[in-house]
Scaffold this motif. Sequence first.
Motif, PDB file in Angstrom:
ATOM      1  N   MET A 187      27.127 -35.302 -10.347  1.00  0.00           N
ATOM      2  CA  MET A 187      27.143 -34.740  -8.990  1.00  0.00           C
ATOM      3  C   MET A 187      28.501 -34.937  -8.320  1.00  0.00           C
ATOM      4  SD  MET A 187      24.443 -33.087  -8.834  1.00  0.00           S
ATOM      5  CE  MET A 187      24.698 -32.487  -7.187  1.00  0.00           C
ATOM      6  N   GLY A 188      29.199 -36.018  -8.632  1.00  0.00           N
ATOM      7  CA  GLY A 188      30.535 -36.210  -8.082  1.00  0.00           C
ATOM      8  C   GLY A 188      31.503 -35.152  -8.570  1.00  0.00           C
ATOM      9  N   VAL A 189      31.424 -34.817  -9.859  1.00  0.00           N
ATOM     10  CA  VAL A 189      32.286 -33.780 -10.421  1.00  0.00           C
ATOM     11  C   VAL A 189      31.916 -32.413  -9.830  1.00  0.00           C
ATOM     12  CG1 VAL A 189      32.896 -32.538 -12.545  1.00  0.00           C
ATOM     13  CG2 VAL A 189      32.809 -35.043 -12.527  1.00  0.00           C
ATOM     14  N   VAL A 190      30.622 -32.129  -9.751  1.00  0.00           N
ATOM     15  CA  VAL A 190      30.172 -30.854  -9.171  1.00  0.00           C
ATOM     16  C   VAL A 190      30.653 -30.739  -7.727  1.00  0.00           C
ATOM     17  CG1 VAL A 190      28.126 -29.563  -8.427  1.00  0.00           C
ATOM     18  CG2 VAL A 190      28.198 -30.578 -10.713  1.00  0.00           C
TER      19      VAL A 190
ATOM     20  N   ASP B 266      30.988 -20.332  -3.992  1.00  0.00           N
ATOM     21  CA  ASP B 266      30.235 -19.079  -4.038  1.00  0.00           C
ATOM     22  C   ASP B 266      29.362 -18.971  -5.284  1.00  0.00           C
ATOM     23  OD1 ASP B 266      32.620 -18.916  -5.534  1.00  0.00           O
ATOM     24  OD2 ASP B 266      32.563 -16.733  -5.490  1.00  0.00           O
ATOM     25  N   ILE B 267      29.576 -19.814  -6.260  1.00  0.00           N
ATOM     26  CA  ILE B 267      28.756 -19.794  -7.477  1.00  0.00           C
ATOM     27  C   ILE B 267      28.058 -21.135  -7.664  1.00  0.00           C
ATOM     28  CG2 ILE B 267      30.047 -18.010  -8.718  1.00  0.00           C
ATOM     29  CD1 ILE B 267      31.617 -20.248 -10.082  1.00  0.00           C
ATOM     30  N   SER B 268      27.753 -21.803  -6.549  1.00  0.00           N
ATOM     31  CA  SER B 268      27.286 -23.177  -6.592  1.00  0.00           C
ATOM     32  C   SER B 268      25.996 -23.373  -7.379  1.00  0.00           C
ATOM     33  CB  SER B 268      27.115 -23.728  -5.175  1.00  0.00           C
ATOM     34  OG  SER B 268      26.155 -22.968  -4.476  1.00  0.00           O
ATOM     35  N   SER B 269      25.142 -22.386  -7.439  1.00  0.00           N
ATOM     36  CA  SER B 269      23.885 -22.582  -8.153  1.00  0.00           C
ATOM     37  C   SER B 269      24.111 -22.746  -9.655  1.00  0.00           C
ATOM     38  CB  SER B 269      22.937 -21.420  -7.895  1.00  0.00           C
ATOM     39  OG  SER B 269      23.494 -20.218  -8.396  1.00  0.00           O
ATOM     40  N   ASP B 270      25.223 -22.280 -10.177  1.00  0.00           N
ATOM     41  CA  ASP B 270      25.505 -22.363 -11.606  1.00  0.00           C
ATOM     42  C   ASP B 270      26.410 -23.535 -11.982  1.00  0.00           C
ATOM     43  OD1 ASP B 270      24.106 -19.991 -11.870  1.00  0.00           O
ATOM     44  OD2 ASP B 270      25.912 -18.755 -11.801  1.00  0.00           O
ATOM     45  N   VAL B 271      27.072 -24.144 -11.020  1.00  0.00           N
ATOM     46  CA  VAL B 271      28.088 -25.148 -11.322  1.00  0.00           C
ATOM     47  C   VAL B 271      27.500 -26.350 -12.051  1.00  0.00           C
ATOM     48  CG1 VAL B 271      29.778 -26.753 -10.348  1.00  0.00           C
ATOM     49  CG2 VAL B 271      29.616 -24.428  -9.465  1.00  0.00           C
ATOM     50  N   TYR B 272      26.398 -26.882 -11.576  1.00  0.00           N
ATOM     51  CA  TYR B 272      25.797 -28.051 -12.212  1.00  0.00           C
ATOM     52  C   TYR B 272      25.476 -27.759 -13.677  1.00  0.00           C
ATOM     53  CZ  TYR B 272      22.778 -31.984 -13.270  1.00  0.00           C
ATOM     54  OH  TYR B 272      22.233 -33.095 -13.860  1.00  0.00           O
ATOM     55  N   ASP B 273      24.856 -26.610 -13.932  1.00  0.00           N
ATOM     56  CA  ASP B 273      24.502 -26.257 -15.311  1.00  0.00           C
ATOM     57  C   ASP B 273      25.736 -26.135 -16.193  1.00  0.00           C
ATOM     58  OD1 ASP B 273      21.822 -26.221 -14.662  1.00  0.00           O
ATOM     59  OD2 ASP B 273      21.781 -24.067 -14.283  1.00  0.00           O
ATOM     60  N   ARG B 274      26.820 -25.584 -15.646  1.00  0.00           N
ATOM     61  CA  ARG B 274      28.048 -25.442 -16.435  1.00  0.00           C
ATOM     62  C   ARG B 274      28.676 -26.798 -16.744  1.00  0.00           C
ATOM     63  NH1 ARG B 274      31.002 -21.346 -13.139  1.00  0.00           N
ATOM     64  NH2 ARG B 274      28.990 -20.858 -12.332  1.00  0.00           N
ATOM     65  N   VAL B 275      28.734 -27.673 -15.754  1.00  0.00           N
ATOM     66  CA  VAL B 275      29.304 -29.003 -15.984  1.00  0.00           C
ATOM     67  C   VAL B 275      28.453 -29.748 -17.013  1.00  0.00           C
ATOM     68  CG1 VAL B 275      29.824 -31.250 -14.939  1.00  0.00           C
ATOM     69  CG2 VAL B 275      30.398 -29.146 -13.719  1.00  0.00           C
ATOM     70  N   ASN B 276      27.156 -29.654 -16.895  1.00  0.00           N
ATOM     71  CA  ASN B 276      26.257 -30.306 -17.843  1.00  0.00           C
ATOM     72  C   ASN B 276      26.472 -29.773 -19.255  1.00  0.00           C
ATOM     73  OD1 ASN B 276      24.110 -32.137 -18.481  1.00  0.00           O
ATOM     74  ND2 ASN B 276      22.761 -30.358 -18.642  1.00  0.00           N
ATOM     75  N   ARG B 277      26.635 -28.476 -19.379  1.00  0.00           N
ATOM     76  CA  ARG B 277      26.858 -27.875 -20.699  1.00  0.00           C
ATOM     77  C   ARG B 277      28.196 -28.330 -21.295  1.00  0.00           C
ATOM     78  NH1 ARG B 277      26.636 -21.462 -21.882  1.00  0.00           N
ATOM     79  NH2 ARG B 277      26.889 -21.611 -24.105  1.00  0.00           N
ATOM     80  N   ILE B 278      29.237 -28.343 -20.473  1.00  0.00           N
ATOM     81  CA  ILE B 278      30.548 -28.815 -20.937  1.00  0.00           C
ATOM     82  C   ILE B 278      30.455 -30.275 -21.350  1.00  0.00           C
ATOM     83  CG2 ILE B 278      32.885 -29.411 -20.136  1.00  0.00           C
ATOM     84  CD1 ILE B 278      32.759 -26.732 -18.509  1.00  0.00           C
TER      85      ILE B 278
END
Length: 170
Positions: free
Chosen positions: A12-15, A26-38
């Motif tokens: 959550m700190g990185v997000v 503007d794309i906040s709903s996808d950011v967590y999923d992308r960071v998790n995938r990376i």
Amino acid sequence: MIIREMEAKDMMGVVGLIRSELGYDDISSDVYDRVNRIYNTENYLIFIAEEEGSVIGFVGIMRGLAFELDGEYVRVIALAVSTGYRGKGIGIKLEARVEQYARETGANSIVISSGLNRNRAHVFYANQGYEKKGYSFIKLLQTEKKFSYNDVVYTPIPSRLGSDDWEDED
């Protein structure tokens, strides 16, 4: 302040830094999923700068191969430092950790892409010894999402090639 590999508890700190410092809100709903995938993908790594238990900066990288470079290279895919901590050498320490990692893993170069409007970042990278080599382009495929730059909204263009265009004609 310490620099270390990201752990799941730092997500959550990185997000938060991606949203607030890189302007991807503007794309906040996808950011967590992308960071998790990376975070969970081989050849990708995230280092964080932590102070008193809080993530105050991060750098996301990937290792790969390129046609124009010998051996492996490391690509910085994101680097951000919280506004209140800028000018204190944190970005320099994160970049130095990337360079250390690149050397440890046998990579012989580091590549960074930076948005055209990020002038302060360009000066930072130049001061760290990076040279401007070219431009980065993006083409979104199979999506309805739009992105903007300098108040111009871009919509992906459908491919002009049909699936039959890839087949050999004998």
